[in-house]
Design an enzyme around this catalytic site. Structure first.
Site, PDB file in Angstrom:
ATOM      1  N   HIS A 292      41.778  40.304  39.596  1.00 25.47           N
ATOM      2  CA  HIS A 292      42.132  38.881  39.635  1.00 25.47           C
ATOM      3  C   HIS A 292      41.023  38.064  40.303  1.00 25.47           C
ATOM      4  O   HIS A 292      40.658  38.330  41.447  1.00 25.47           O
ATOM      5  CB  HIS A 292      43.430  38.732  40.425  1.00 25.47           C
ATOM      6  CG  HIS A 292      43.999  37.357  40.462  1.00 25.47           C
ATOM      7  ND1 HIS A 292      44.367  36.736  41.619  1.00 25.47           N
ATOM      8  CD2 HIS A 292      44.279  36.475  39.463  1.00 25.47           C
ATOM      9  CE1 HIS A 292      44.861  35.543  41.355  1.00 25.47           C
ATOM     10  NE2 HIS A 292      44.809  35.357  40.047  1.00 25.47           N
ATOM     11  N   ARG A 293      40.494  37.099  39.583  1.00 30.09           N
ATOM     12  CA  ARG A 293      39.374  36.262  40.038  1.00 30.09           C
ATOM     13  C   ARG A 293      38.207  37.153  40.495  1.00 30.09           C
ATOM     14  O   ARG A 293      37.465  36.788  41.396  1.00 30.09           O
ATOM     15  CB  ARG A 293      39.813  35.311  41.159  1.00 30.09           C
ATOM     16  CG  ARG A 293      41.006  34.449  40.756  1.00 30.09           C
ATOM     17  CD  ARG A 293      41.443  33.489  41.843  1.00 30.09           C
ATOM     18  NE  ARG A 293      42.810  33.017  41.573  1.00 30.09           N
ATOM     19  CZ  ARG A 293      43.556  32.318  42.411  1.00 30.09           C
ATOM     20  NH1 ARG A 293      43.058  31.962  43.584  1.00 30.09           N
ATOM     21  NH2 ARG A 293      44.771  31.948  42.098  1.00 30.09           N
TER      22      ARG A 293
ATOM     23  N   GLU B  94      38.986  38.991  35.798  1.00 25.35           N
ATOM     24  CA  GLU B  94      39.524  37.707  35.323  1.00 25.35           C
ATOM     25  C   GLU B  94      38.712  36.547  35.880  1.00 25.35           C
ATOM     26  O   GLU B  94      38.343  36.544  37.057  1.00 25.35           O
ATOM     27  CB  GLU B  94      40.983  37.584  35.769  1.00 25.35           C
ATOM     28  CG  GLU B  94      41.709  36.382  35.203  1.00 25.35           C
ATOM     29  CD  GLU B  94      42.105  35.348  36.238  1.00 25.35           C
ATOM     30  OE1 GLU B  94      42.837  34.421  35.880  1.00 25.35           O
ATOM     31  OE2 GLU B  94      41.655  35.432  37.404  1.00 25.35           O
TER      32      GLU B  94
ATOM     33  N   ASP C  76      38.384  32.051  35.631  1.00 31.38           N
ATOM     34  CA  ASP C  76      39.007  30.792  35.199  1.00 31.38           C
ATOM     35  C   ASP C  76      37.888  29.859  34.761  1.00 31.38           C
ATOM     36  O   ASP C  76      36.910  29.677  35.493  1.00 31.38           O
ATOM     37  CB  ASP C  76      39.765  30.146  36.362  1.00 31.38           C
ATOM     38  CG  ASP C  76      40.869  31.044  36.884  1.00 31.38           C
ATOM     39  OD1 ASP C  76      41.919  31.127  36.231  1.00 31.38           O
ATOM     40  OD2 ASP C  76      40.667  31.676  37.948  1.00 31.38           O
TER      41      ASP C  76
ATOM     42  N   HIS D 181      38.646  28.545  40.126  1.00 25.06           N
ATOM     43  CA  HIS D 181      40.105  28.498  39.995  1.00 25.06           C
ATOM     44  C   HIS D 181      40.720  27.187  40.436  1.00 25.06           C
ATOM     45  O   HIS D 181      41.529  26.577  39.727  1.00 25.06           O
ATOM     46  CB  HIS D 181      40.760  29.642  40.786  1.00 25.06           C
ATOM     47  CG  HIS D 181      42.254  29.547  40.769  1.00 25.06           C
ATOM     48  ND1 HIS D 181      42.971  28.841  41.724  1.00 25.06           N
ATOM     49  CD2 HIS D 181      43.171  30.013  39.883  1.00 25.06           C
ATOM     50  CE1 HIS D 181      44.249  28.894  41.425  1.00 25.06           C
ATOM     51  NE2 HIS D 181      44.407  29.595  40.326  1.00 25.06           N
TER      52      HIS D 181
ATOM     53  N   GLU E 256      40.432  32.853  31.501  1.00 25.74           N
ATOM     54  CA  GLU E 256      41.601  31.971  31.511  1.00 25.74           C
ATOM     55  C   GLU E 256      41.161  30.521  31.366  1.00 25.74           C
ATOM     56  O   GLU E 256      40.302  30.035  32.110  1.00 25.74           O
ATOM     57  CB  GLU E 256      42.395  32.134  32.819  1.00 25.74           C
ATOM     58  CG  GLU E 256      43.619  31.209  32.824  1.00 25.74           C
ATOM     59  CD  GLU E 256      44.430  31.223  34.115  1.00 25.74           C
ATOM     60  OE1 GLU E 256      44.290  32.170  34.914  1.00 25.74           O
ATOM     61  OE2 GLU E 256      45.188  30.256  34.323  1.00 25.74           O
TER      62      GLU E 256
ATOM     63  N   LYS F  10      41.763  27.365  32.486  1.00 31.21           N
ATOM     64  CA  LYS F  10      42.468  26.911  33.687  1.00 31.21           C
ATOM     65  C   LYS F  10      42.666  25.396  33.653  1.00 31.21           C
ATOM     66  O   LYS F  10      41.712  24.653  33.505  1.00 31.21           O
ATOM     67  CB  LYS F  10      41.665  27.328  34.925  1.00 31.21           C
ATOM     68  CG  LYS F  10      42.155  26.773  36.256  1.00 31.21           C
ATOM     69  CD  LYS F  10      43.606  27.082  36.525  1.00 31.21           C
ATOM     70  CE  LYS F  10      43.918  28.536  36.715  1.00 31.21           C
ATOM     71  NZ  LYS F  10      45.374  28.816  36.843  1.00 31.21           N
TER      72      LYS F  10
ATOM     73  N   ASP G 158      44.445  41.546  42.994  1.00 32.37           N
ATOM     74  CA  ASP G 158      43.283  41.180  43.814  1.00 32.37           C
ATOM     75  C   ASP G 158      42.597  42.418  44.383  1.00 32.37           C
ATOM     76  O   ASP G 158      41.554  42.287  45.033  1.00 32.37           O
ATOM     77  CB  ASP G 158      43.732  40.288  44.983  1.00 32.37           C
ATOM     78  CG  ASP G 158      44.170  38.907  44.538  1.00 32.37           C
ATOM     79  OD1 ASP G 158      43.439  38.274  43.752  1.00 32.37           O
ATOM     80  OD2 ASP G 158      45.249  38.453  44.971  1.00 32.37           O
TER      81      ASP G 158
HETATM   82  O1  G3P Z   1      46.062  35.546  34.984  1.00 29.34           O
HETATM   83  C1  G3P Z   1      47.352  35.457  35.491  1.00 29.34           C
HETATM   84  C2  G3P Z   1      47.370  34.741  36.791  1.00 29.34           C
HETATM   85  O2  G3P Z   1      46.453  35.330  37.630  1.00 29.34           O
HETATM   86  C3  G3P Z   1      47.074  33.314  36.627  1.00 29.34           C
HETATM   87  O3  G3P Z   1      47.179  32.652  37.817  1.00 29.34           O
HETATM   88  O4  G3P Z   1      46.552  30.749  39.170  1.00 29.34           O
HETATM   89  O5  G3P Z   1      45.497  32.937  39.567  1.00 29.34           O
HETATM   90  O6  G3P Z   1      44.890  31.632  37.581  1.00 29.34           O
HETATM   91  P1  G3P Z   1      45.961  31.963  38.553  1.00 29.34           P
HETATM   92 MG    MG Z   2      43.400  32.679  36.587  1.00 27.82          MG
END
Ligand code: G3P
Ligand code: MG
Length: 408
Positions: A48-49, A75, A77, A90, A157, A159, A281
């Site tokens: 994540h990120r 991932e 954004d 993000h 993503e 965003k 994470d």
């Molecule tokens: O990708 C799913 C979730 O992580 C999206 O939430 O706010 O972290 O981009 P966010």
């Molecule tokens: Mg995200």
């Protein structure tokens, strides 16, 4: 409310980075991103990120860490600068994760999309996490592409696309013009996601060869059937998901991915439920779980046993506000002075000096004010940190050794 004071000493960051470098085990086998819904040996791992629990989110350092820790994808954004360039970030503003308040003091609270690409490149997106990451820039899409390899792909993503009009076409254009993106597409190592169905659909219409997944609550069967016409799957919050929805989504021919899963227990629970992908994470922790390695090799007995995030009354009332209960579950006394409790957006509570936890001993670490005792330490903050709807906390020694991970 969360307090976003995320300052950290350079020493912490340097030691943390050194500790992490020792844990970089990369599985040898190339992994397919997703098999048919519900039919993989292990859920796909998405960092994540990047690797947001152990390095600054949305930076090349974090992407590389996710890759080196065994993530199948990391991932990112995407948003658009004011002059139309894609950048990876993000938040809606730079306040939490950059030094925008120093570089552009008059614009610190302005939308991050109001900055030009050149202005964004002047910001430091690493220091908020720790001094060892000072100077990490806000990356471009190309920066991220260069971190991918045959083992680790990318989840892009869209965003808050309402803040970045035209981002779908810009992304499609970028992904269409470089050979490294073609390689990722050919290897099924790229997936595009969004909370915004219209934006995701717009991107899909431009680039149907790239799988897309919609982020949101699990809808009814009719809506799932409609989604199955053009998406590969659904991404949902594991805390609010009905376990029965896993099979229901997969029966519609869709993959079911969950976010943001930041404890060993929750990783195992989601794996047992048969989800297709786990977004975390801490991709290295999940990789260790999947490979049968110790996910917390530096654990020393100090664990979080309870989080009281929402006590009766004000969360930061004197003496009796929100707190984290630390326990020594080991066999030897541990000096927890200077220990750090870090949530998913890198708020950090600390333990003061002079706290020794004997085996079986407990210490309540409060966010708010109060009178310190042998069993209670107060951080004297005026705003709450612990998220009342659930969050995760990682525990570090003062030197940055990662000893526990807890989700509530
Ligand atoms: O990708 C799913 C979730 O992580 C999206 O939430 O706010 O972290 O981009 P966010
Ligand atoms: Mg995200």
């Amino acid at each position: 409310m969360r307090n976003l004071d995320t300052r950290i000493s350079a020493a912490f960051g340097i030691c943390l980075a050194a500790t992490l470098a020792l844990g970089t085990a990369v599985p040898a086998a190339a992994a397919e991103r997703n098999g048919p819904p519900g039919q993989q040996d292990h859920p796909t791992i998405i960092g994540h990120r990047g690797s947001g629990g152990l390095s600054p989110e949305s930076t090349v350092a974090g992407f590389a860490q996710a890759r080196d820790f065994g993530a199948d994808l990391f991932e990112v954004d995407v948003q658009l600068s004011s002059d139309g360039e894609i950048f990876l970030f993000h938040d809606a503003t730079g306040a939490r994760t950059t030094n925008v308040a120093e570089v552009f003091p008059e614009r610190a609270g302005d939308p991050i999309t109001s900055f030009t690409a050149a202005e964004l490149r002047t910001l430091d997106a690493g220091s908020y996490f720790g001094g060892a990451f000072a100077g990490e820039p806000i990356p471009t899409l190309r920066d991220a592409a260069l971190v991918t390899n045959p083992r680790t792909g990318i989840n892009i993503e869209l965003k808050s696309p309402e803040n970045s009009p035209g981002v779908e076409a810009k992304l499609a254009e970028a992904l269409g013009e470089k050979r490294y993106w073609q390689r990722l597409i050919a290897r099924d190592q790229i997936v595009v996601s969004s909370f915004d169905e219209a934006s995701l659909r717009a991107f899909h219409d431009l680039m149907p060869q790239i799988p897309v997944v919609l982020i949101g609550a699990v809808p009814d069967d009719a809506a799932l059937a409609a989604l199955a016409e053009w998406t590969e799957g659904l991404v949902t919050n594991y805390r609010t998901m009905d376990p029965a929805d896993v099979a229901r989504v997969q029966a519609a021919g869709l993959t079911l991915d969950v976010y943001t899963v930041n404890s060993v227990d929750a990783m195992q629970e989601m794996t047992a439920l048969g989800v297709d992908t786990i977004i975390t994470d801490f991709p290295g922790v999940l990789a260790a779980v999947q490979q049968g390695r110790n996910p917390l090799p530096d654990a020393n007995g100090i664990e979080i046993s309870t989080v009281m995030a929402d006590p009766p009354g004000n969360d930061v009332q004197p003496e009796n506000g929100e707190y984290v209960l630390l326990t020594n579950a080991g066999n030897t006394p541990v000096d927890v002075s200077g220990y750090v409790l870090q949530d998913a957006v890198i708020n950090r509570l600390t333990v003061g000096s002079g706290y020794l936890l004997n085996p079986g001993g407990e210490l309540r670490v409060y966010t708010g004010p109060g009178t310190n005792t042998a069993e209670r330490y107060y951080n004297n903050r005026t705003t709450a940190v612990l998220n009342n709807t659930g969050d995760s906390l990682a525990v570090f020694t003062p030197g940055g050794t990662f000893v526990d991970l807890y989700a509530y």
